[in-house]
Design a protein around this motif. Structure first.
Motif, PDB file in Angstrom:
ATOM      1  N   VAL A 181      -2.018  68.820  79.442  1.00 38.70           N
ATOM      2  CA  VAL A 181      -1.351  68.492  80.700  1.00 38.70           C
ATOM      3  C   VAL A 181       0.017  69.162  80.776  1.00 38.70           C
ATOM      4  N   LYS A 182       0.742  69.083  79.683  1.00 36.20           N
ATOM      5  CA  LYS A 182       2.115  69.611  79.645  1.00 36.20           C
ATOM      6  C   LYS A 182       2.415  70.070  78.224  1.00 36.20           C
ATOM      7  N   GLU A 183       2.724  71.347  78.075  1.00 32.53           N
ATOM      8  CA  GLU A 183       2.962  71.898  76.737  1.00 32.53           C
ATOM      9  C   GLU A 183       4.325  71.515  76.183  1.00 32.53           C
ATOM     10  N   ASP A 184       5.342  71.522  77.033  1.00 33.78           N
ATOM     11  CA  ASP A 184       6.712  71.306  76.559  1.00 33.78           C
ATOM     12  C   ASP A 184       7.053  69.815  76.540  1.00 33.78           C
ATOM     13  N   ILE A 185       6.421  69.093  75.609  1.00 35.47           N
ATOM     14  CA  ILE A 185       6.728  67.673  75.433  1.00 35.47           C
ATOM     15  C   ILE A 185       7.164  67.433  73.988  1.00 35.47           C
ATOM     16  N   GLU A 186       8.083  66.505  73.833  1.00 35.27           N
ATOM     17  CA  GLU A 186       8.516  66.058  72.514  1.00 35.27           C
ATOM     18  C   GLU A 186       8.074  64.603  72.360  1.00 35.27           C
ATOM     19  N   VAL A 187       7.120  64.381  71.479  1.00 33.25           N
ATOM     20  CA  VAL A 187       6.541  63.051  71.337  1.00 33.25           C
ATOM     21  C   VAL A 187       7.061  62.377  70.070  1.00 33.25           C
ATOM     22  N   THR A 188       7.571  61.172  70.232  1.00 33.47           N
ATOM     23  CA  THR A 188       7.925  60.312  69.103  1.00 33.47           C
ATOM     24  C   THR A 188       6.910  59.181  69.049  1.00 33.47           C
ATOM     25  N   ALA A 189       6.207  59.082  67.936  1.00 33.16           N
ATOM     26  CA  ALA A 189       5.187  58.056  67.762  1.00 33.16           C
ATOM     27  C   ALA A 189       5.672  57.002  66.774  1.00 33.16           C
ATOM     28  N   VAL A 190       5.510  55.748  67.118  1.00 27.24           N
ATOM     29  CA  VAL A 190       5.935  54.648  66.253  1.00 27.24           C
ATOM     30  C   VAL A 190       4.712  53.809  65.895  1.00 27.24           C
ATOM     31  N   GLU A 191       4.481  53.656  64.592  1.00 32.79           N
ATOM     32  CA  GLU A 191       3.320  52.917  64.095  1.00 32.79           C
ATOM     33  C   GLU A 191       3.706  52.196  62.810  1.00 32.79           C
ATOM     34  N   LEU A 192       3.372  50.908  62.731  1.00 32.96           N
ATOM     35  CA  LEU A 192       3.769  50.100  61.577  1.00 32.96           C
ATOM     36  C   LEU A 192       2.857  50.309  60.369  1.00 32.96           C
ATOM     37  N   ASP A 193       1.602  50.625  60.599  1.00 25.99           N
ATOM     38  CA  ASP A 193       0.629  50.833  59.529  1.00 25.99           C
ATOM     39  C   ASP A 193       0.846  52.219  58.910  1.00 25.99           C
ATOM     40  N   PRO A 194       1.286  52.307  57.647  1.00 24.63           N
ATOM     41  CA  PRO A 194       1.586  53.615  57.034  1.00 24.63           C
ATOM     42  C   PRO A 194       0.380  54.558  56.997  1.00 24.63           C
ATOM     43  N   GLU A 195      -0.798  54.010  56.779  1.00 24.63           N
ATOM     44  CA  GLU A 195      -1.998  54.855  56.716  1.00 24.63           C
ATOM     45  C   GLU A 195      -2.336  55.432  58.087  1.00 24.63           C
ATOM     46  N   ALA A 196      -2.251  54.603  59.119  1.00 23.96           N
ATOM     47  CA  ALA A 196      -2.487  55.099  60.471  1.00 23.96           C
ATOM     48  C   ALA A 196      -1.434  56.128  60.852  1.00 23.96           C
ATOM     49  N   ALA A 197      -0.183  55.875  60.464  1.00 23.23           N
ATOM     50  CA  ALA A 197       0.896  56.824  60.744  1.00 23.23           C
ATOM     51  C   ALA A 197       0.659  58.153  60.039  1.00 23.23           C
ATOM     52  N   ARG A 198       0.168  58.100  58.808  1.00 23.30           N
ATOM     53  CA  ARG A 198      -0.124  59.331  58.054  1.00 23.30           C
ATOM     54  C   ARG A 198      -1.205  60.150  58.748  1.00 23.30           C
ATOM     55  N   LEU A 199      -2.251  59.485  59.203  1.00 27.93           N
ATOM     56  CA  LEU A 199      -3.345  60.184  59.870  1.00 27.93           C
ATOM     57  C   LEU A 199      -2.927  60.690  61.249  1.00 27.93           C
ATOM     58  N   TYR A 200      -2.080  59.936  61.921  1.00 29.99           N
ATOM     59  CA  TYR A 200      -1.543  60.402  63.208  1.00 29.99           C
ATOM     60  C   TYR A 200      -0.776  61.703  63.002  1.00 29.99           C
ATOM     61  N   LYS A 201       0.078  61.738  61.979  1.00 27.03           N
ATOM     62  CA  LYS A 201       0.865  62.939  61.693  1.00 27.03           C
ATOM     63  C   LYS A 201      -0.037  64.114  61.328  1.00 27.03           C
ATOM     64  N   GLU A 202      -1.106  63.835  60.626  1.00 25.94           N
ATOM     65  CA  GLU A 202      -2.079  64.872  60.286  1.00 25.94           C
ATOM     66  C   GLU A 202      -2.744  65.420  61.548  1.00 25.94           C
ATOM     67  N   ARG A 203      -2.979  64.550  62.490  1.00 24.94           N
ATOM     68  CA  ARG A 203      -3.643  64.935  63.741  1.00 24.94           C
ATOM     69  C   ARG A 203      -2.694  65.624  64.712  1.00 24.94           C
ATOM     70  N   PHE A 204      -1.430  65.189  64.713  1.00 23.22           N
ATOM     71  CA  PHE A 204      -0.421  65.740  65.627  1.00 23.22           C
ATOM     72  C   PHE A 204       0.818  66.146  64.820  1.00 23.22           C
ATOM     73  N   PRO A 205       0.747  67.249  64.109  1.00 19.19           N
ATOM     74  CA  PRO A 205       1.828  67.630  63.188  1.00 19.19           C
ATOM     75  C   PRO A 205       3.166  67.904  63.864  1.00 19.19           C
ATOM     76  N   ASN A 206       3.159  68.212  65.143  1.00 20.66           N
ATOM     77  CA  ASN A 206       4.409  68.515  65.835  1.00 20.66           C
ATOM     78  C   ASN A 206       5.122  67.271  66.370  1.00 20.66           C
ATOM     79  N   ASP A 207       4.443  66.123  66.321  1.00 20.89           N
ATOM     80  CA  ASP A 207       5.072  64.886  66.784  1.00 20.89           C
ATOM     81  C   ASP A 207       5.972  64.303  65.694  1.00 20.89           C
ATOM     82  N   LYS A 208       7.004  63.627  66.114  1.00 23.24           N
ATOM     83  CA  LYS A 208       7.848  62.879  65.184  1.00 23.24           C
ATOM     84  C   LYS A 208       7.219  61.512  64.986  1.00 23.24           C
ATOM     85  N   VAL A 209       6.857  61.170  63.759  1.00 21.91           N
ATOM     86  CA  VAL A 209       6.179  59.912  63.477  1.00 21.91           C
ATOM     87  C   VAL A 209       7.103  59.004  62.675  1.00 21.91           C
ATOM     88  N   ILE A 210       7.268  57.781  63.160  1.00 24.24           N
ATOM     89  CA  ILE A 210       8.159  56.813  62.527  1.00 24.24           C
ATOM     90  C   ILE A 210       7.367  55.565  62.170  1.00 24.24           C
TER      91      ILE A 210
END
Length: 215
Positions: A20-49
């Motif tokens: 939809v839009k290439e120039d986006i900066e996504v910050t993702a917040v997830e409490l589950d460390p394993e889900a956060a790890r897999l999210y980062k693997e799936r979306f390496p350019n997103d900032k995951v917290i």
């Protein structure tokens, strides 16, 4: 465009946003460390917290242009009520963080927002836009039909392979404490997430489907 993706899990809603839009900066917040790890693997350019998304929203909402929040749904679901609350076996309070975030965003956030959750066992305390398996509280109008794929039956699907095919993600990668099937059933379908993001970015093709009234 700065985007905040709260309770991000494995990013079902986020999967097609870059189409939809290439120039986006996504910050993702997830409490589950394993889900956060897999999210980062799936979306390496997103900032995951790895953090409490509810508190993060309160502390950082002014930094973003678009916010998507999917607060935990178990205390609101019809299935939990039928299995426990209805017969008095072990009723619990519905988690009011859902409504706290809706009210907070409605009155304090200047950008566009989406709060997504299940159809609850009670009448929603705040009117929402009803689309297939989910309710959406937003400050913009959603199309009556978000995608051409029927996903209403997924709530009863018990085959993790079928759910993986539907969501284009291998849920067997998840090795954390949550139940894989629960994660797979609750994930927002990526085409729905794409359509909602298109509307938020004002690039939605209205010819795809008819619009409906807000409530």
């Amino acid at each position: 465009m700065k985007v905040l993706n709260l309770y991000a899990c494995l990013g079902g809603n986020r999967y097609k946003w870059n189409e939809v839009k290439e120039d986006i900066e996504v910050t993702a917040v997830e409490l589950d460390p394993e889900a956060a790890r897999l999210y980062k693997e799936r979306f390496p350019n997103d900032k995951v917290i790895v953090a409490d998304a509810h508190q993060y929203l309160l502390d950082h909402y002014k930094e973003f242009d678009f916010i998507w929040s999917s607060p935990p749904c178990p205390t609101h679901t019809k299935s939990r009520y039928w299995g426990f609350g209805k017969n008095g076996k072990k009723p619990i309070y519905p988690d009011m963080k859902l409504y706290e975030e809706i009210i907070f965003l409605q009155y304090h956030f200047k950008g566009k927002y989406v709060v997504e959750n299940v159809h609850p066992y009670y009448e929603p305390l705040i009117p929402a836009q009803n689309r297939a398996r989910h309710l959406y509280w937003t400050n913009f109008l959603l199309p009556f039909k978000l995608s051409n794929k029927n996903n209403t039956s997924l709530i009863q699907e018990s085959n993790i392979k079928k759910l993986s095919e539907f969501h284009d993600y291998d849920f067997t990668k998840y090795k954390g404490e949550q139940i894989r099937l629960k994660i797979a059933r609750n994930l927002v379908y990526y085409e729905d997430g794409k359509t909602i993001f298109e509307v938020a970015c004002n690039v939605y093709d209205k010819k795809k489907t008819e619009q409906t009234k807000l409530f």
